[in-house]
Design a protein around this motif. Structure first.
Motif, PDB file in Angstrom:
ATOM      1  N   ASP A 102       0.846  -1.191   0.000  1.00  0.00           N
ATOM      2  CA  ASP A 102       0.000   0.000   0.000  1.00  0.00           C
ATOM      3  C   ASP A 102       0.880   1.240   0.000  1.00  0.00           C
ATOM      4  O   ASP A 102       1.609   1.470   0.967  1.00  0.00           O
ATOM      5  CB  ASP A 102      -0.898  -0.016   1.243  1.00  0.00           C
ATOM      6  N   PRO A 103       0.865   2.079  -1.042  1.00  0.00           N
ATOM      7  CA  PRO A 103       1.734   3.264  -1.091  1.00  0.00           C
ATOM      8  C   PRO A 103       1.435   4.190   0.090  1.00  0.00           C
ATOM      9  O   PRO A 103       0.274   4.549   0.318  1.00  0.00           O
ATOM     10  CB  PRO A 103       1.363   3.929  -2.425  1.00  0.00           C
ATOM     11  N   PRO A 104       2.424   4.578   0.864  1.00  0.00           N
ATOM     12  CA  PRO A 104       2.185   5.410   2.044  1.00  0.00           C
ATOM     13  C   PRO A 104       1.995   6.870   1.673  1.00  0.00           C
ATOM     14  O   PRO A 104       2.444   7.343   0.629  1.00  0.00           O
ATOM     15  CB  PRO A 104       3.469   5.221   2.853  1.00  0.00           C
ATOM     16  N   GLU A 105       1.336   7.571   2.591  1.00  0.00           N
ATOM     17  CA  GLU A 105       1.245   9.011   2.448  1.00  0.00           C
ATOM     18  C   GLU A 105       2.573   9.637   2.881  1.00  0.00           C
ATOM     19  O   GLU A 105       3.295   9.091   3.702  1.00  0.00           O
ATOM     20  CB  GLU A 105       0.113   9.553   3.320  1.00  0.00           C
ATOM     21  N   VAL A 106       2.842  10.811   2.318  1.00  0.00           N
ATOM     22  CA  VAL A 106       4.119  11.446   2.597  1.00  0.00           C
ATOM     23  C   VAL A 106       4.278  11.750   4.079  1.00  0.00           C
ATOM     24  O   VAL A 106       5.362  11.639   4.653  1.00  0.00           O
ATOM     25  CB  VAL A 106       4.258  12.745   1.759  1.00  0.00           C
ATOM     26  N   SER A 107       3.181  12.111   4.744  1.00  0.00           N
ATOM     27  CA  SER A 107       3.245  12.502   6.153  1.00  0.00           C
ATOM     28  C   SER A 107       3.230  11.317   7.110  1.00  0.00           C
ATOM     29  O   SER A 107       3.380  11.492   8.312  1.00  0.00           O
ATOM     30  CB  SER A 107       2.077  13.435   6.480  1.00  0.00           C
ATOM     31  N   ASP A 108       3.017  10.134   6.585  1.00  0.00           N
ATOM     32  CA  ASP A 108       2.881   8.957   7.453  1.00  0.00           C
ATOM     33  C   ASP A 108       4.237   8.273   7.591  1.00  0.00           C
ATOM     34  O   ASP A 108       4.610   7.416   6.797  1.00  0.00           O
ATOM     35  CB  ASP A 108       1.843   7.996   6.876  1.00  0.00           C
ATOM     36  N   GLU A 109       4.988   8.671   8.631  1.00  0.00           N
ATOM     37  CA  GLU A 109       6.329   8.125   8.836  1.00  0.00           C
ATOM     38  C   GLU A 109       6.266   6.635   9.137  1.00  0.00           C
ATOM     39  O   GLU A 109       7.091   5.849   8.676  1.00  0.00           O
ATOM     40  CB  GLU A 109       7.008   8.876   9.988  1.00  0.00           C
ATOM     41  N   ASP A 110       5.268   6.209   9.954  1.00  0.00           N
ATOM     42  CA  ASP A 110       5.148   4.797  10.315  1.00  0.00           C
ATOM     43  C   ASP A 110       4.893   3.938   9.075  1.00  0.00           C
ATOM     44  O   ASP A 110       5.473   2.861   8.929  1.00  0.00           O
ATOM     45  CB  ASP A 110       4.013   4.619  11.318  1.00  0.00           C
ATOM     46  N   ALA A 111       4.036   4.416   8.172  1.00  0.00           N
ATOM     47  CA  ALA A 111       3.736   3.650   6.965  1.00  0.00           C
ATOM     48  C   ALA A 111       4.956   3.549   6.066  1.00  0.00           C
ATOM     49  O   ALA A 111       5.178   2.538   5.404  1.00  0.00           O
ATOM     50  CB  ALA A 111       2.573   4.294   6.211  1.00  0.00           C
ATOM     51  N   ARG A 112       5.767   4.612   6.037  1.00  0.00           N
ATOM     52  CA  ARG A 112       6.972   4.570   5.197  1.00  0.00           C
ATOM     53  C   ARG A 112       7.941   3.500   5.697  1.00  0.00           C
ATOM     54  O   ARG A 112       8.610   2.829   4.914  1.00  0.00           O
ATOM     55  CB  ARG A 112       7.657   5.939   5.184  1.00  0.00           C
ATOM     56  N   ARG A 113       8.017   3.312   7.011  1.00  0.00           N
ATOM     57  CA  ARG A 113       8.880   2.257   7.540  1.00  0.00           C
ATOM     58  C   ARG A 113       8.385   0.879   7.128  1.00  0.00           C
ATOM     59  O   ARG A 113       9.153  -0.003   6.781  1.00  0.00           O
ATOM     60  CB  ARG A 113       8.937   2.358   9.063  1.00  0.00           C
ATOM     61  N   PHE A 114       7.070   0.691   7.166  1.00  0.00           N
ATOM     62  CA  PHE A 114       6.505  -0.582   6.741  1.00  0.00           C
ATOM     63  C   PHE A 114       6.704  -0.802   5.246  1.00  0.00           C
ATOM     64  O   PHE A 114       6.837  -1.937   4.783  1.00  0.00           O
ATOM     65  CB  PHE A 114       5.002  -0.623   7.052  1.00  0.00           C
ATOM     66  N   ALA A 115       6.698   0.265   4.466  1.00  0.00           N
ATOM     67  CA  ALA A 115       6.808   0.126   3.019  1.00  0.00           C
ATOM     68  C   ALA A 115       8.202  -0.291   2.585  1.00  0.00           C
ATOM     69  O   ALA A 115       8.380  -0.809   1.482  1.00  0.00           O
ATOM     70  CB  ALA A 115       6.444   1.455   2.343  1.00  0.00           C
ATOM     71  N   TYR A 116       9.201  -0.082   3.454  1.00  0.00           N
ATOM     72  CA  TYR A 116      10.573  -0.468   3.100  1.00  0.00           C
ATOM     73  C   TYR A 116      10.647  -1.990   3.070  1.00  0.00           C
ATOM     74  O   TYR A 116      10.435  -2.640   4.089  1.00  0.00           O
ATOM     75  CB  TYR A 116      11.544   0.102   4.126  1.00  0.00           C
ATOM     76  N   PRO A 117      10.921  -2.614   1.919  1.00  0.00           N
ATOM     77  CA  PRO A 117      10.841  -4.086   1.826  1.00  0.00           C
ATOM     78  C   PRO A 117      12.043  -4.759   2.484  1.00  0.00           C
ATOM     79  O   PRO A 117      13.183  -4.308   2.335  1.00  0.00           O
ATOM     80  CB  PRO A 117      10.835  -4.337   0.322  1.00  0.00           C
ATOM     81  N   PRO A 118      11.829  -5.831   3.205  1.00  0.00           N
ATOM     82  CA  PRO A 118      12.969  -6.581   3.753  1.00  0.00           C
ATOM     83  C   PRO A 118      13.643  -7.405   2.667  1.00  0.00           C
ATOM     84  O   PRO A 118      13.019  -7.798   1.677  1.00  0.00           O
ATOM     85  CB  PRO A 118      12.311  -7.478   4.805  1.00  0.00           C
ATOM     86  N   SER A 119      14.917  -7.681   2.856  1.00  0.00           N
ATOM     87  CA  SER A 119      15.615  -8.604   1.959  1.00  0.00           C
ATOM     88  C   SER A 119      15.246 -10.044   2.269  1.00  0.00           C
ATOM     89  O   SER A 119      15.240 -10.897   1.383  1.00  0.00           O
ATOM     90  CB  SER A 119      17.130  -8.421   2.090  1.00  0.00           C
ATOM     91  N   LEU A 120      14.948 -10.304   3.551  1.00  0.00           N
ATOM     92  CA  LEU A 120      14.668 -11.670   3.987  1.00  0.00           C
ATOM     93  C   LEU A 120      13.668 -11.633   5.133  1.00  0.00           C
ATOM     94  O   LEU A 120      13.796 -10.807   6.045  1.00  0.00           O
ATOM     95  CB  LEU A 120      15.962 -12.350   4.446  1.00  0.00           C
ATOM     96  N   ILE A 121      12.661 -12.499   5.065  1.00  0.00           N
ATOM     97  CA  ILE A 121      11.733 -12.712   6.177  1.00  0.00           C
ATOM     98  C   ILE A 121      12.034 -14.070   6.783  1.00  0.00           C
ATOM     99  O   ILE A 121      12.060 -15.086   6.086  1.00  0.00           O
ATOM    100  CB  ILE A 121      10.264 -12.645   5.711  1.00  0.00           C
ATOM    101  N   LEU A 122      12.287 -14.082   8.100  1.00  0.00           N
ATOM    102  CA  LEU A 122      12.487 -15.316   8.853  1.00  0.00           C
ATOM    103  C   LEU A 122      11.283 -15.532   9.767  1.00  0.00           C
ATOM    104  O   LEU A 122      10.841 -14.590  10.432  1.00  0.00           O
ATOM    105  CB  LEU A 122      13.756 -15.243   9.693  1.00  0.00           C
ATOM    106  N   ASP A 138       9.434 -10.341  -4.336  1.00  0.00           N
ATOM    107  CA  ASP A 138      10.773  -9.750  -4.218  1.00  0.00           C
ATOM    108  C   ASP A 138      11.367  -9.896  -2.814  1.00  0.00           C
ATOM    109  O   ASP A 138      12.335  -9.227  -2.478  1.00  0.00           O
ATOM    110  CB  ASP A 138      10.722  -8.269  -4.590  1.00  0.00           C
ATOM    111  N   VAL A 139      10.780 -10.761  -1.990  1.00  0.00           N
ATOM    112  CA  VAL A 139      11.261 -10.956  -0.622  1.00  0.00           C
ATOM    113  C   VAL A 139      11.549 -12.438  -0.418  1.00  0.00           C
ATOM    114  O   VAL A 139      10.710 -13.300  -0.697  1.00  0.00           O
ATOM    115  CB  VAL A 139      10.220 -10.472   0.415  1.00  0.00           C
ATOM    116  N   ALA A 140      12.764 -12.753   0.081  1.00  0.00           N
ATOM    117  CA  ALA A 140      13.123 -14.141   0.377  1.00  0.00           C
ATOM    118  C   ALA A 140      12.480 -14.562   1.695  1.00  0.00           C
ATOM    119  O   ALA A 140      12.216 -13.746   2.570  1.00  0.00           O
ATOM    120  CB  ALA A 140      14.639 -14.289   0.452  1.00  0.00           C
ATOM    121  N   LEU A 141      12.259 -15.878   1.828  1.00  0.00           N
ATOM    122  CA  LEU A 141      11.567 -16.413   3.002  1.00  0.00           C
ATOM    123  C   LEU A 141      12.290 -17.666   3.498  1.00  0.00           C
ATOM    124  O   LEU A 141      12.748 -18.492   2.702  1.00  0.00           O
ATOM    125  CB  LEU A 141      10.112 -16.760   2.656  1.00  0.00           C
TER     126      LEU A 141
END
Length: 642
Positions: free
Chosen positions: A470-490, A512-515
């Motif tokens: 979900d594309p975050p709003e510019v003012s939503d700092e918390d959403a921007r952190r979630f939008a940053y994709p991980p390289s790997l999910i464990l 695009d995320v390894a598991l």
């Protein structure tokens, strides 16, 4: 990788006697040393079908290319020889204890004509007295500075002593009465030796004799109106008292004991030892170890005892005699070693090896255990803080999982609950091998998603990745952190949890995320759709990083679960109050935190909570007072107890 069948000795050639065996690799290096009550029985276990062996044992026997043994006359000799060979060959598949620091000793050179006191870390010399080991050099020097007021023994080097002897003038310590100046003849050789012996006697724990003597002389000087001498003796007594406070009594009796405690995880262990002499802590030692074999806690305790007492050059912290037995009257451990009788024989007669069950010795052993836990924690932090090690860990992990590049951002997820209730999920984030606690997240799982671990994992992963899509709003700092994709999910778990997480990724179209999943044994990394796990080497930095991720996710989940469970218990106690809905219950707990605090609050304080009016406040007070715990009553008199 060798086949153990290629170097398996014929069963009839292996003796059934006690002994010690060594496995060597193709280059002739010793890679494992072990002892056995029966060499034939023990070695036959290594040469069964490799599929039935423990993974660590399997790696050892396939890395070896030969085995040899030495027969001894008893199991005690086997224990001693095993320790000696491990120390000599440093086999990579054995537990290796490493001293975590270099310990200083306080030495008195009784073998010299004029004994000298000095601080040393070097090898012990015959005839000298040694006290320690101590933790800090500065602590020894402060103690020595105080004691020289009462026992002005020489502390200068041989060169300084000879120069003063030639010139007939003492050094500065002689002028300020912190040295009796034997170099100038101010004290005879015999009297100076007596002074040194009195110093050693005091350091060995016989303190009461000297404090009482100084008190007696001080009173005599005061009675004789010799107030200058009385004041000097008063200062001497204060110096001795301060020294005894530094070495505070930890046990009420004059116990001589070594207390050994252990802290470990699946990869490493830390051992701490407190040396107690005359009821005082006289020294502390510690080791760290990589657990490369199948050693249990009892095995590690046995190895620690062998490390402490099998060395012939050990120094007794109490007597200070070099080459003397370092074994005290008591050895206190958290659990008995694997081969108790062998260890007792190694310690010798008159040594009480036991697990304290109650009292001050058990409390002190708990303190030693806390030090072991702290030592292990600091060891992990030092390892995690090594940039080279972190880079190597990310590279090794990426290579093991078949990733195109090292996973610079890793997110690890765990599920926690109490028998299916209060289900929560945790998300921890590591970037460049270090935790980013500002980006940790907690998830409360409800409804159908809380029916089991796999459904809960599917729900948490879906909610996490939905933020990424979900594309975050510019003012939503918390959403921007979630939008940053991980390289790997464990995910914490094996194939079922990995399959649930993969299903969530497929439903959202995330490619695009390894598991991967972390199995409970930590050596196993499960990839989606794979029949067999990835086994990380026990010595790899990647395994250490994976362990930290799993432990941190588990800790974060448990913390949230406990807080949620406690709050749920308080909310359930408010369910019976008429007219008190979920929003008002939450408002009450936000203000008072616990039901007990609400019960003790006045009507006016209850009315201050938003949504609580006078009538409802009266109902809350009446309902909680009626559910208050019944007072305790004395069954003999019928009186209510406070």
């Amino acid at each position: 990788m060798a086949d153990p069948a290629t170097y398996r000795p014929a069963p009839g050639t292996i003796p059934a006697s006690p002994g010690v065996y060594r496995f060597r690799d193709a280059d002739g290096r010793v890679i494992y040393v072990g002892k056995a009550k029966s060499l034939r029985s023990r070695l036959s276990n290594y040469f069964q079908d490799v599929a039935n062996l423990h993974p660590r044992t399997r790696r050892m026997v396939t890395s070896a290319s030969s085995v040899e043994w030495t027969v001894v006359s008893s199991e005690v000799e086997a224990l001693t020889l095993e320790y000696t060979w491990i120390k000599e060959f440093d086999p990579r598949f054995n537990v290796k204890f490493r001293d975590d620091k270099s310990y200083p000793y306080l030495a008195v050179t009784m073998a010299e004509r004029y004994p000298r006191i000095h601080v040393t870390r070097r090898a012990k010399l015959k005839g000298d007295r040694y006290f320690g080991p101590y933790t800090h050099v500065w602590a020894i020097r402060e103690t020595l500075d105080l004691l020289l007021r009462v026992f002005p023994v020489r502390t200068c080097s041989a060169g300084v002593f000879r120069r003063a002897e030639r010139s007939g003038r003492p050094c500065l310590l002689g002028f300020i009465d912190k040295c009796s100046a034997p170099c100038t003849g101010a004290i005879s050789e015999a009297d100076h030796r007596v002074l040194a012996e009195r110093f050693c006697d005091f350091m060995a724990g016989n303190t009461a004799r000297y404090t009482k003597e100084i008190e007696r002389r001080m009173r005599e000087a005061s009675a004789a109106l010799d107030f200058e001498t009385a004041a000097r003796l008063r200062d001497d007594l204060a110096a001795l008292t301060k020294v005894m406070e530094r070495n505070s009594v930890v046990l009420s009796d004059s116990t001589d004991a070594d207390l050994i405690a252990l802290a470990q995880d699946d990869l490493e262990a830390a051992v701490q030892v407190f040396h107690v002499r005359g009821g005082r802590i006289r020294g502390q030692r510690g080791w760290t170890a990589e657990i490369l074999d199948e050693s249990s806690p009892a095995d590690l305790i046995e190895r620690a005892i062998a490390t402490l007492y099998a060395d012939a050059a050990a120094i007794d912290p109490g007597s200070g005699e070099p080459g003397a037995s370092a074994v005290p009257h008591e050895v206190l451990v958290p659990q008995m070693p694997s081969h108790v009788e062998d260890v007792r024989a190694l310690l010798g007669p008159g040594v009480d090896l036991r697990v304290p069950q109650r009292g001050e010795k058990k409390e002190l052993l708990e303190t030693v255990a806390k030090n072991a836990e702290e030592s292990l924690r600091l060891h992990r932090l030092r390892r995690a803080g090594d940039l080279t090690a972190r880079s190597k860990a990310l590279e090794d992990l990426g290579e093991a999982l078949g990733l195109a590049e090292p996973p610079l951002r890793i997110e690890c997820f765990d599920i926690s609950h109490s028998q299916g209730t209060n289900v929560v999920g945790s998300q921890v984030v590591f970037e460049d091998g270090l935790p980013r606690k500002s980006e940790y997240r907690r998830y409360a799982v409800h409804g159908e998603a809380a029916r089991d671990d796999t459904a809960s994992m599917h729900d948490v992963i879906s909610r996490r990745l939905a933020k990424h899509l979900d594309p975050p709003e510019v003012s939503d700092e918390d959403a921007r952190r979630f939008a940053y994709p991980p390289s790997l999910i464990l995910v914490d778990g094996g194939p079922p949890q990995v399959a649930a997480a993969q299903r969530a990724m497929d439903e959202l179209g995330v490619t695009d995320v390894a598991l991967a999943g972390i199995a409970k044994r930590l050596e196993e990394i499960w990839l989606p759709g794979e029949e067999h796990p990835v086994i990380l080497p026990r010595t790899s930095e990647a395994l250490f990083l994976v362990q930290r991720l799993r432990d941190e996710a588990h800790r974060f989940a448990i913390t949230y679960h406990r807080s949620k469970r406690g709050r749920a218990m308080h909310e359930s106690a408010l369910d019976a109050v008429p007219g008190l809905g979920p929003a008002r219950r939450r408002a009450l707990l936000d203000r008072f935190v616990t039901v007990k605090a609400i019960r003790e609050a006045s009507i006016d304080e209850l009315e201050e909570v938003p949504g609580i009016g006078p009538a409802l406040a009266q109902q809350i007070a009446a309902a909680l007072q009626s559910e208050a715990p019944a007072p305790a009553v004395d069954m003999a008199t019928g009186e209510i107890l406070d």
